[in-house]
Design an enzyme around this catalytic site. Structure first.
Site: not given
Ligand SMILES: Nc1ncnc2[nH]cnc12
Ligand SMILES: CSC[C@H]1O[C@H](OP(=O)(O)O)[C@H](O)[C@@H]1O
Length: 299
Positions: A215, A217
């Site tokens: 992703d 974030d």
């Molecule tokens: N955006 C994110 N923040 C923290 N841990 C994660 N693991 C996978 N995506 C994450």
């Protein structure tokens, strides 16, 4: 080497709870001086090596990042004879060009965790390891080259280098935090790898991370908030790639395992004179100190 020993360890993160590629498996339930690991370890054969697999959050994903028994997990790997440890982890991307489903081999960490056990030492034995290079460069290159050598499913790019910011969680970051991490030049974000890397170094195990981007974030204007659904969807799409890369990496390690300074990390790190270290501590850390005869317990 006995069936219950392994030179290579793999710690699987979110969405990676087993290693279907292993054959001739045995399941080992271990206890350590730091309590039980996240789950039983599965040891099996792959490409001519014995490989120990541990799902970091336990089967069924039962443990929060904060609750992970990091010390027990690494100590268990040491007890099994592991010299090379590969972590496969889900991460968010803090950079446009690290796209979801790309794979990153970070070379630095930035610590945003709180109150997690991050050392085996104390109780009368002081040690300070060097940690300027927290990831083993040679192992990271070997696994990245393995990743480049295999056919990957999808339009996946492999990136080498970058800083993994390890946050406490379990809630994901606020927008302000995510933007701040970007402004600091941090590249990917996760919740688990920093303590593993530190403890592996103290245990003189060569450690590297294969970070599977799931992703953006929450900072990216064209993408919404990060959700577990999104993460697991991308991880499932990438699980086959992760297995292929691990197999290719194990093949390369079997052909030529790199020599690595992590394997002697304690050589100049142990500060307390052996005579001043309590016997109980020497016993507790016996698996880590076996190479250093002066620190062997008398009993
Ligand atoms: N955006 C994110 N923040 C923290 N841990 C994660 N693991 C996978 N995506 C994450
Ligand atoms: C399932 S979303 C958040 C979770 O995923 C990552 O876990 P891991 O590093 O074990 O793959 C992240 O660090 C969080 O623990």
């Amino acid at each position: 080497m006995s069936q219950s020993q392994a030179r290579i360890g793999v710690i699987g993160g979110s969405g990676l709870y087993q290693m279907a590629e292993l054959s001739d498996t045995v399941e080992v339930t271990l206890d350590t001086p730091f309590g039980p690991p996240s789950d039983a370890l599965v040891i099996g054969s792959l490409a001519g090596e014995r490989v120990a697999f541990l799902p970091r959050h336990g089967r069924g994903h039962r443990l929060l990042p904060t609750e992970l028994p990091f010390q027990a997990n690494i100590y268990a790997m040491k007890l099994l004879g592991v010299e090379y440890l590969l972590s496969a982890s889900a991460v968010g991307s803090l950079r446009e060009e690290y796209r979801p489903r790309d794979i990153v081999f970070p070379d630095q960490f930035f610590d945003r965790t709180r109150n997690r056990p991050s050392t085996f030492f104390g109780e009368g034995l002081v040690a300070h390891i060097s940690f300027d290079q927290p990831i083993c460069t040679e192992l990271s290159h070997l696994v990245a080259e393995a990743a480049r050598s295999v056919e990957l499913v999808g339009d996946i790019r492999i990136h080498t280098g970058g800083t993994y910011v390890c946050m406490e969680g379990p809630a994901f970051s606020t927008l302000a935090e995510s933007r701040l991490y970007r402004s600091w030049g941090l590249d990917i974000i996760g919740m688990t790898n920093l303590q593993e890397a530190k403890l592996a170094r103290e245990a003189e195990i060569c450690y590297t991370t294969m970070a599977l981007v799931t992703d953006y974030d929450c900072w990216h204007p064209d993408h919404g908030a990060v959700t577990v659904e999104l993460i697991l969807d991308n991880l499932h799409k990438n699980a086959e790639n992760a297995q292929r890369i691990v197999r290719a990496a194990v093949e390369r390690l079997h052909e030529a395992a790199p020599s690595c300074t992590s394997h002697s990390a304690l050589k100049y790190a142990l500060l307390t004179q052996p005579a001043d270290v309590p016997e109980s501590t020497k016993r507790k850390l016996a698996a880590l100190l076996a190479k250093y005869p002066a620190y062997k317990p008398q009993l």
